[in-house]
Design a protein around this motif. Sequence first.
Motif, mmCIF file in Angstrom:
data_model
loop_
_atom_site.group_PDB
_atom_site.id
_atom_site.type_symbol
_atom_site.label_atom_id
_atom_site.label_comp_id
_atom_site.label_asym_id
_atom_site.label_seq_id
_atom_site.Cartn_x
_atom_site.Cartn_y
_atom_site.Cartn_z
ATOM 1 N N GLY A 68 -10.082 -3.596 -4.846
ATOM 2 C CA GLY A 68 -10.281 -2.351 -5.789
ATOM 3 C C GLY A 68 -11.467 -2.324 -5.706
ATOM 4 N N ARG A 89 2.981 0.769 -3.566
ATOM 5 C CA ARG A 89 1.463 -0.113 -4.530
ATOM 6 C C ARG A 89 2.010 0.864 -5.281
ATOM 7 N NH1 ARG A 89 -4.843 0.977 -3.653
ATOM 8 N NH2 ARG A 89 -3.886 -0.863 -2.005
ATOM 9 N N SER A 108 -1.665 -1.524 -10.224
ATOM 10 C CA SER A 108 -0.459 -2.865 -10.099
ATOM 11 C C SER A 108 -0.385 -4.102 -10.072
ATOM 12 C CB SER A 108 -0.511 -2.787 -8.327
ATOM 13 O OG SER A 108 0.184 -1.838 -7.818
ATOM 14 N N HIS A 130 -5.638 -8.401 1.745
ATOM 15 C CA HIS A 130 -5.992 -7.282 1.437
ATOM 16 C C HIS A 130 -7.413 -6.659 1.061
ATOM 17 C CE1 HIS A 130 -7.111 -10.725 -1.603
ATOM 18 N NE2 HIS A 130 -8.009 -9.567 -2.040
ATOM 19 N N SER A 160 -13.772 -4.106 -1.549
ATOM 20 C CA SER A 160 -12.630 -2.266 -0.718
ATOM 21 C C SER A 160 -13.226 -2.220 0.640
ATOM 22 C CB SER A 160 -13.404 -1.654 -1.490
ATOM 23 O OG SER A 160 -14.746 -0.886 -1.463
ATOM 24 N N ASN A 166 -12.106 2.219 -7.179
ATOM 25 C CA ASN A 166 -11.100 2.188 -7.497
ATOM 26 C C ASN A 166 -9.967 3.379 -7.736
ATOM 27 O OD1 ASN A 166 -10.468 0.028 -9.088
ATOM 28 N ND2 ASN A 166 -12.621 -0.486 -10.046
ATOM 29 N N LYS A 167 -8.868 2.697 -7.614
ATOM 30 C CA LYS A 167 -7.487 3.208 -7.012
ATOM 31 C C LYS A 167 -6.582 3.358 -8.489
ATOM 32 C CE LYS A 167 -7.781 5.276 -3.441
ATOM 33 N NZ LYS A 167 -9.688 4.356 -2.951
ATOM 34 N N HIS A 172 -3.961 1.033 -7.631
ATOM 35 C CA HIS A 172 -4.684 0.142 -7.276
ATOM 36 C C HIS A 172 -4.329 -0.546 -8.285
ATOM 37 C CE1 HIS A 172 -6.104 -3.657 -5.106
ATOM 38 N NE2 HIS A 172 -7.283 -4.170 -5.597
ATOM 39 N N GLN A 232 0.145 -0.793 -0.051
ATOM 40 C CA GLN A 232 -0.310 0.033 -0.278
ATOM 41 C C GLN A 232 0.805 1.196 0.243
ATOM 42 O OE1 GLN A 232 -3.660 -0.472 2.982
ATOM 43 N NE2 GLN A 232 -1.963 -2.042 3.075
ATOM 44 N N TRP A 237 1.744 -8.979 -6.451
ATOM 45 C CA TRP A 237 1.109 -7.885 -5.546
ATOM 46 C C TRP A 237 -0.382 -8.890 -5.807
ATOM 47 C CZ3 TRP A 237 -3.152 -4.552 -6.573
ATOM 48 C CH2 TRP A 237 -3.392 -3.616 -5.807
#
Length: 325
Positions: free
Chosen positions: A185, A16, A279, A182, A241, A272-273, A276, A12, A114
């Motif tokens: 996303g 990340r 990765s 985890h 998430s 969603n990032k 993320h 993270q 990942w």
Amino acid sequence: MKRQSELPVFAQGFARVRSALQASLAPTSRCKHPGALLDTLQPWRDSYLRTDGPSLMGSRTLADLGYVDSPLAVSTPQQLTALAQVSGLFSEQGILQLRRACYQLEAGSSTSDWIISNRTRGVTESSTLIREMMNSRAFLLAVSRIAGVPLVPHPFPRARSQVNYFYPPQAHHDKAQIGMWHTDGTSFVLNILLSESDEYDGGEFVYFDGTAEQFDVEELDQRVRSCSVKSSGDAVYIYGSRVFHGVRPLTRGRRMSLVLSFHCPYSQEDVNKFWHLASDDGVLRTIRPWFRLQHDLVRPAHEQYQRLGIEPITFADLDPLSVAP
Ligand SMILES: O=C(O)CCC(=O)C(=O)O
Ligand SMILES: [Fe+2]
């Protein structure tokens, strides 16, 4: 307590960004059989869903896990399912077809450092069966009822679907294939197990019984729960998430799972990032679809359903009486 922390936590923050840059350098070269034909060309049929509907076990809401504020303006933490063990969603034929399609998709799998060690991403693009299933109103309605809100397939194709393949270490120096601790996303996630219990040992799906903010891998004590989903076709639904989860290493056999992500079209919020997604897929592959995603998220719900060619699913369609408690 140490046993629980056998799974590492996914990268993270700055780590990340570093893993996104690493993924950008070697994403496709790690694919097992580039160019392999991945599609079984099998069509989806709604008869692959059981008519008596799925039954849910150990259902928990976001409120049960300790969330006070809702991540979604259109729903409360009491209405949003955080986790549920789902059985009886698919018919025998449906399970058979899904297994066949996911076996075939293994030729397109690649390894990753990942979250998930070994997986095929974006399978709605390469499997007719899974694409048509995701676009089926009957299937979407079944998953929407489990989730507590109406859903569409997640608009970001590579985050929408993935098949995971877990094996025990083949050689002494091999790293175990796992799903690290985890959060996903995406928020609305159905993890469909496609292996029978006698096909593997280990590989438990575990989750943290608390909020994402409370998660501390050094202090897991009594708050790790294991899902008893063992039969092929059974599933774990999670609000991905917000619920920390992972898959323990296998000691024998092979474990295959199909992970599907959805979006609530009545909300423009999406967690969603960029980093993320990047990765998983690398920075370059993520940029264009990322901009398209921002565009898709603001479309009105009826338009999102219209684009799928189906009648909108509304909140009124989520009759709670038709879902076993
Ligand atoms: O394989 C599973 O059962 C779950 C994997 C998972 O959490 C994921 O793909 O995000
Ligand atoms: Fe996950």
